[in-house]
Design a protein around this motif. Structure first.
Motif, short mmCIF file in Angstrom:
data_model
loop_
_atom_site.label_atom_id
_atom_site.label_comp_id
_atom_site.label_asym_id
_atom_site.label_seq_id
_atom_site.Cartn_x
_atom_site.Cartn_y
_atom_site.Cartn_z
N GLY A 122 0.79 -1.23 0.00
CA GLY A 122 0.00 0.00 0.00
C GLY A 122 0.82 1.27 0.00
N VAL A 123 2.01 1.26 -0.61
CA VAL A 123 2.82 2.47 -0.73
C VAL A 123 2.42 3.18 -2.03
CG1 VAL A 123 5.15 3.43 -0.89
CG2 VAL A 123 4.74 1.36 0.49
N THR A 131 -12.36 7.14 4.24
CA THR A 131 -13.17 8.33 4.50
C THR A 131 -12.99 8.80 5.94
OG1 THR A 131 -14.80 7.62 2.86
CG2 THR A 131 -15.51 9.27 4.48
N ALA A 132 -13.01 7.86 6.88
CA ALA A 132 -12.83 8.22 8.29
C ALA A 132 -11.47 8.87 8.52
CB ALA A 132 -12.98 6.98 9.17
N THR A 133 -10.44 8.36 7.86
CA THR A 133 -9.10 8.95 7.99
C THR A 133 -9.08 10.36 7.42
OG1 THR A 133 -8.07 6.76 7.84
CG2 THR A 133 -6.67 8.66 7.43
N LEU A 134 -9.71 10.56 6.27
CA LEU A 134 -9.77 11.90 5.67
C LEU A 134 -10.55 12.87 6.55
CD1 LEU A 134 -10.38 10.95 1.92
CD2 LEU A 134 -8.34 12.03 2.85
N LEU A 183 -2.57 11.63 5.98
CA LEU A 183 -2.63 11.58 4.52
C LEU A 183 -2.04 10.26 4.00
CD1 LEU A 183 -1.49 15.22 3.66
CD2 LEU A 183 -3.78 14.27 3.32
N ARG A 184 -0.92 9.86 4.58
CA ARG A 184 -0.29 8.61 4.14
C ARG A 184 -1.15 7.39 4.47
NH1 ARG A 184 0.59 4.35 3.05
NH2 ARG A 184 2.55 3.19 2.85
N GLN A 185 -1.91 7.46 5.56
CA GLN A 185 -2.69 6.32 6.02
C GLN A 185 -3.79 5.93 5.02
OE1 GLN A 185 -2.39 4.24 8.64
NE2 GLN A 185 -4.19 3.12 7.88
N VAL A 186 -4.26 6.90 4.25
CA VAL A 186 -5.42 6.65 3.40
C VAL A 186 -5.15 5.53 2.40
CG1 VAL A 186 -7.03 7.65 1.73
CG2 VAL A 186 -6.27 9.00 3.70
N GLU A 187 -3.97 5.56 1.75
CA GLU A 187 -3.67 4.50 0.77
C GLU A 187 -3.64 3.14 1.46
OE1 GLU A 187 -3.63 3.33 -2.81
OE2 GLU A 187 -2.85 5.39 -2.75
N GLU A 188 -3.10 3.10 2.66
CA GLU A 188 -3.04 1.83 3.38
C GLU A 188 -4.43 1.36 3.79
OE1 GLU A 188 -0.35 -0.10 6.98
OE2 GLU A 188 0.27 1.74 5.98
#
Length: 718
Positions: free
Chosen positions: A520-521, A710-713, A643-648
């Motif tokens: 997920g990078v 969505t929750a992370t954003l 921001l980085r967490q979203v892809e993961e």
């Protein structure tokens, strides 16, 4: 040796390197990640003045002097060369070994016999063109398919077009079985490993994959040495590892295959899902033509006809028998990744990883060392900046991977080895076939598509203007030609559109695979493309490159600049420049298309309306985050981590059905495409299989991932 005229042209372009760099960049667009871009722009200009066409020429000539298949002494010498260059540029450099289960050919023989027993052909014929200075190097291995088992098979032959799922299904519908037969298929349309995989599923005894001139030979243009296309005896080598199962060492999926790894941690070859079970070998069209010409039986469907000068037939009725003898030596082989590091000052644990593989099936002038030369020139630019006092905010890793050709091995083993640390990696930037021509191209996750557009607006093009402008013009021209072809040539005037350049999605076949699809990078892949008919042949050498791909090496310079600016911007941006608004919009498009597919396939009971609503909510949250990215407010360290967490968040720990190594719910290579990306793969592949229960379960997993994102954003927007 090049002519005097060519040398003069090269010298002229080499002396213009600084002139290209001094051209004003297109800064009319805002640059996400920077409140004030002026300082970064000055740094960029210093960097872009460094990559040199003449140095890239020297580097490519050195790297391609001899064949350097992964794991050979010649391959190790290229590792030493790259490590030396990295150290000279001030990078902290290591050569990191891994082990891989690899095959090399001991004997390969293909013989075809007619119905009367007459010998039709024996091969493979050595690759040869008039005047190539490299083709007779004794270190060139016979053309073979990596990961093929040994085999001694004699059987009737059936022609199966490109060996796609629909091609095998067409044979089935025609009442033609491939069970116990040798299937002959042409290269193209899907990954070569998929051809072998479907043939294995259908009970074939073996596979021959040949290069039809329709796809990359004289039908497209002049063959080498008169042009860029595949000559008569040219053979495409390549791995048939089942990369759609997992990449890397076939006996250690999910585990780094380090020297000394206990045997208990390795699979037995017979139990490895990614290892093919039936013998497979490549041929030139010179060797395939006598087989195809003698096939009888039904005529092929019109779309199956290639460019050889006779009508193609399906075969399978005893008119042609082929004896295929493959003797492969398998052993664990040491590979060498070269890893260069520039420590970060503010966010040392937030890695920016960039890489290109180094190993080649033969000389590898285009694939991959045109990319390696560009990477070395980018590293040279970083070295100059370091000497001038620059230090990046985030830690940079520049990586020269080994064993990519055999199955993305060096990159996968390193990624598996550093999986914990890579959870913090902010990007992986890839180049592979760096330069085969003049047309820039890119693929990326949606969050980095505008990032690439921004980079290419800053880099000057040898054609004039910026890379972005030429890229856009090329796409607009192609669309205009397509419209005229569809509508008939007339006096209609077509104008450029105002849409941004299209950027592809990431499938597989190169070293970004373990980073985005397993860990997920966020990832990108860039190249400069052109007619490239000698792919994986003995003719992918320096002579072909300077004749056809980049005679003056200015596109090497362009690629070094693009690749380097990707790294610089991601390493030094105050706010990570991800664009999740685009991601949300693409999710909506994917779901809408899947809904239409479900209806077409008669699958009901799937709540696409709710899923699309979730994707819209993701997009709304992303818009709020974008406003904060532009204002750079609050705790940036925490904000960047979110921001980085979203892809993961798009990873599913259980992975995709039947292939748990692939964990990304939005992007994966297709089981039946291999290279090409399948978007929302769990859902779409279940729909293709008309498996309603699996489609429902996979849609639920996708919705869960979107909701997590969505929750992370939403948390990041506060």
């Amino acid at each position: 040796m090049p002519s005097t005229r060519v040398l003069l042209i090269v010298a002229a372009f080499a002396s213009s390197a600084v002139l290209f760099a001094a051209q004003p960049a297109d800064t009319s667009h805002s640059v996400l990640g920077y409140k004030n871009f002026a300082h970064q722009q000055q740094l960029d200009e210093q960097f872009m003045a460094v990559p040199s066409p003449s140095l890239a020429r020297q580097e490519l000539k050195t790297l391609t002097a001899v064949p350097h298949v992964a794991g050979t002494p010649e391959d190790y010498q290229t590792a030493l060369y790259v490590a030396k260059k990295f150290r000279e540029d001030g990078l902290e450099t290591q050569i990191v070994p891994y082990m891989a289960w690899l095959n090399t050919p001991r004997e390969i023989k293909v013989q075809a016999y007619g119905k009367s027993g007459k010998l039709l052909m024996t091969g493979p014929t050595p690759e040869h063109v008039k005047g190539d200075p490299y083709e007779n190097d004794p270190r060139i291995l016979p053309a073979f398919n990596g990961s093929s088992p040994s085999g001694d098979v004699t059987a009737d032959v059936v022609y199966a077009n490109y060996g796609r799922l629909q091609d095998f299904n067409k044979l089935r519908d025609m009442g033609i079985s491939v069970k116990g037969k040798i299937v002959i298929v042409r290269y193209g349309a899907n990954f070569r490993g998929v051809k072998a995989y479907i043939a294995q599923q259908r009970g074939a005894a073996g596979v021959i994959i040949y290069s039809d001139p329709y796809d990359d030979g004289y039908f497209r243009g002049d063959p080498y040495p008169h042009g860029p296309y595949r000559p008569e005896t040219g053979v495409q080598r390549g791995s048939i590892e089942y990369l759609f199962k997992y990449s890397g060492d076939e006996l250690t999926p999910g585990i780094a295959s380090k020297p000394g790894l206990p045997a208990k941690d390795r699979l037995k070859p017979a139990d490895a899902p990614a290892l093919p079970k039936i013998p497979t070998t490549p041929l030139s069209w010179h060797d395939a033509a006598p087989i195809l010409k003698a096939l009888a039986g039904p005529s092929v469907p019109h779309a199956w006809q290639g460019a050889l000068p006779f009508a193609y037939h399906i075969g399978g009725q005893g008119h042609v028998k082929v004896h295929m003898l493959l003797k492969m030596d398998y052993k664990y082989t040491k590979l060498w990744d070269v890893i260069g590091k520039i420590p970060g000052t503010e966010y040392p644990n937030d890695w920016v990883v960039a890489g290109n593989h180094r190993d080649a099936w033969t000389f590898g002038a285009v694939d991959p060392n045109s990319g390696t030369a560009a990477v070395l020139e980018a590293a040279h630019g970083f070295g100059v900046l370091l000497k001038n006092g620059w230090k990046p905010k985030r830690t940079i890793y520049i990586c020269s991977w080994d064993g990519e050709e055999e199955g993305l091995i060096g990159s996968t083993e390193w990624a598996e080895d550093h999986a914990t640390q890579l959870a913090h990696a902010v990007a992986y930037f890839n180049t592979d076939v760096g330069v085969s021509g003049k047309d820039f191209n890119a693929s990326a996750v949606p969050s980095l598509k505008n990032f690439i557009r921004s980079i290419t607006r800053e880099v000057p093009s040898p054609k004039g203007g910026t890379v972005y402008q030429q890229w856009k013009k090329s796409q607009d021209d192609a669309e205009a030609r397509a419209r005229m072809t569809n509508n008939g040539f007339n006096n209609t005037t077509y104008t450029a559109t105002h849409q941004p350049v299209r950027i592809g999605d990431l499938g597989s076949g190169s070293d970004y695979t373990p980073f985005i699809q397993h860990l997920g990078v966020p990832s990108t892949d860039v190249s400069s493309d052109g007619p490239y008919g000698v792919y994986h042949s003995a003719f992918d050498d320096y002579a072909w490159f300077v004749m056809n791909a980049d005679p003056t090496f200015v596109y090497e310079q362009e690629m070094a600049r693009v690749f380097g600016l990707e790294v610089l911007h991601m390493a030094d941006a105050s706010v990570l420049p991800y664009d999740y608004v685009t991601y949300g919009k693409e999710l909506q498009e994917y779901l809408t298309a899947a809904e239409a597919k479900a209806k077409k396939n008669g699958i009901t009971g799937l709540d696409f309306a709710a899923a699309i609503a979730d994707a819209k909510q993701f997009t709304t949250a992303a818009q709020a985050v974008l406003e904060r990215q532009q204002s750079e407010s609050g705790n940036l360290s925490t904000f960047n981590a979110q921001l980085r967490q979203v892809e993961e968040d798009f990873l599913n720990p259980a992975g995709l059905p039947g292939r748990p190594w692939f964990k990304h719910t939005v992007y994966a290579p297709g089981v039946y495409t291999g290279y090409a990306a399948v978007v929302i793969p769990g859902v779409n592949e279940a729909l293709d299989a008309k498996n309603a229960a699996q489609a429902k379960a996979q849609l639920a997993d996708l919705v869960t991932a979107i909701q997590h994102g969505t929750a992370t954003l939403q948390a990041a927007a506060k």
